[in-house]
Design a protein around this motif. Structure first.
Motif, PDB file in Angstrom:
ATOM      1  N   HIS A  33       6.660   0.330  14.693  1.00 52.34           N
ATOM      2  CA  HIS A  33       6.442   0.883  13.358  1.00 52.34           C
ATOM      3  C   HIS A  33       7.726   0.834  12.547  1.00 52.34           C
TER       4      HIS A  33
ATOM      5  N   ASP B 281      -9.052   3.510  17.303  1.00 52.01           N
ATOM      6  CA  ASP B 281      -9.892   2.563  18.049  1.00 52.01           C
ATOM      7  C   ASP B 281      -9.447   2.372  19.491  1.00 52.01           C
TER       8      ASP B 281
ATOM      9  N   GLY C 221       1.687   0.918   5.623  1.00 54.30           N
ATOM     10  CA  GLY C 221       1.185   0.402   6.895  1.00 54.30           C
ATOM     11  C   GLY C 221       0.641   1.449   7.838  1.00 54.30           C
TER      12      GLY C 221
ATOM     13  N   ALA D 147      -2.006   3.184   7.600  1.00 53.42           N
ATOM     14  CA  ALA D 147      -3.462   3.087   7.745  1.00 53.42           C
ATOM     15  C   ALA D 147      -3.815   2.176   8.923  1.00 53.42           C
ATOM     16  N   ASP D 148      -3.104   1.075   9.066  1.00 53.13           N
ATOM     17  CA  ASP D 148      -3.363   0.167  10.187  1.00 53.13           C
ATOM     18  C   ASP D 148      -3.024   0.830  11.516  1.00 53.13           C
ATOM     19  N   LEU D 149      -1.917   1.556  11.561  1.00 53.19           N
ATOM     20  CA  LEU D 149      -1.538   2.246  12.799  1.00 53.19           C
ATOM     21  C   LEU D 149      -2.548   3.338  13.146  1.00 53.19           C
ATOM     22  N   ARG D 150      -3.015   4.060  12.131  1.00 51.78           N
ATOM     23  CA  ARG D 150      -4.051   5.088  12.376  1.00 51.78           C
ATOM     24  C   ARG D 150      -5.309   4.458  12.956  1.00 51.78           C
ATOM     25  N   ARG D 151      -5.686   3.310  12.426  1.00 49.70           N
ATOM     26  CA  ARG D 151      -6.897   2.641  12.928  1.00 49.70           C
ATOM     27  C   ARG D 151      -6.708   2.185  14.374  1.00 49.70           C
ATOM     28  N   ILE D 152      -5.552   1.629  14.674  1.00 53.44           N
ATOM     29  CA  ILE D 152      -5.283   1.204  16.055  1.00 53.44           C
ATOM     30  C   ILE D 152      -5.358   2.398  16.992  1.00 53.44           C
TER      31      ILE D 152
ATOM     32  N   SER E 248       0.835  -1.188   0.000  1.00 56.42           N
ATOM     33  CA  SER E 248       0.000   0.000   0.000  1.00 56.42           C
ATOM     34  C   SER E 248       0.873   1.241   0.000  1.00 56.42           C
TER      35      SER E 248
ATOM     36  N   ASP F  13       0.697   3.855   1.753  1.00 51.18           N
ATOM     37  CA  ASP F  13       0.959   4.481   3.052  1.00 51.18           C
ATOM     38  C   ASP F  13       1.868   3.635   3.933  1.00 51.18           C
TER      39      ASP F  13
END
Length: 70
Positions: A30, A15, A5, A7-12, A1, A3
């Protein structure tokens, strides 16, 4: 992707408020070049005392902070 990875860190980070108590800590591993991005996302999400730690090679590898009370 495109970005790398983030995007996954932003989601974590986003949330995490549903799982952490106020004053709880979130620490994220990271990519070596993502510490600034992760720090900024944590700050925007209301975390304080944000710090980045180095790995054994001296690269920025983990960033975390303390969740502020809502």
């Amino acid at each position: 992707s495109s970005d790398s990875g983030l995007a996954d860190l932003r989601r974590i980070i986003s949330d995490s408020k549903d799982y952490l108590k106020p004053s709880g800590c979130l620490i994220l591993e990271h990519g070596f070049d993502q510490a600034l991005d992760v720090s900024e996302k944590l700050e925007m999400a209301g975390y304080s005392e944000i710090q980045t730690k180095l790995d054994l090679a001296g690269l920025e590898r983990a960033t975390g902070g303390k969740r502020n009370a809502d």
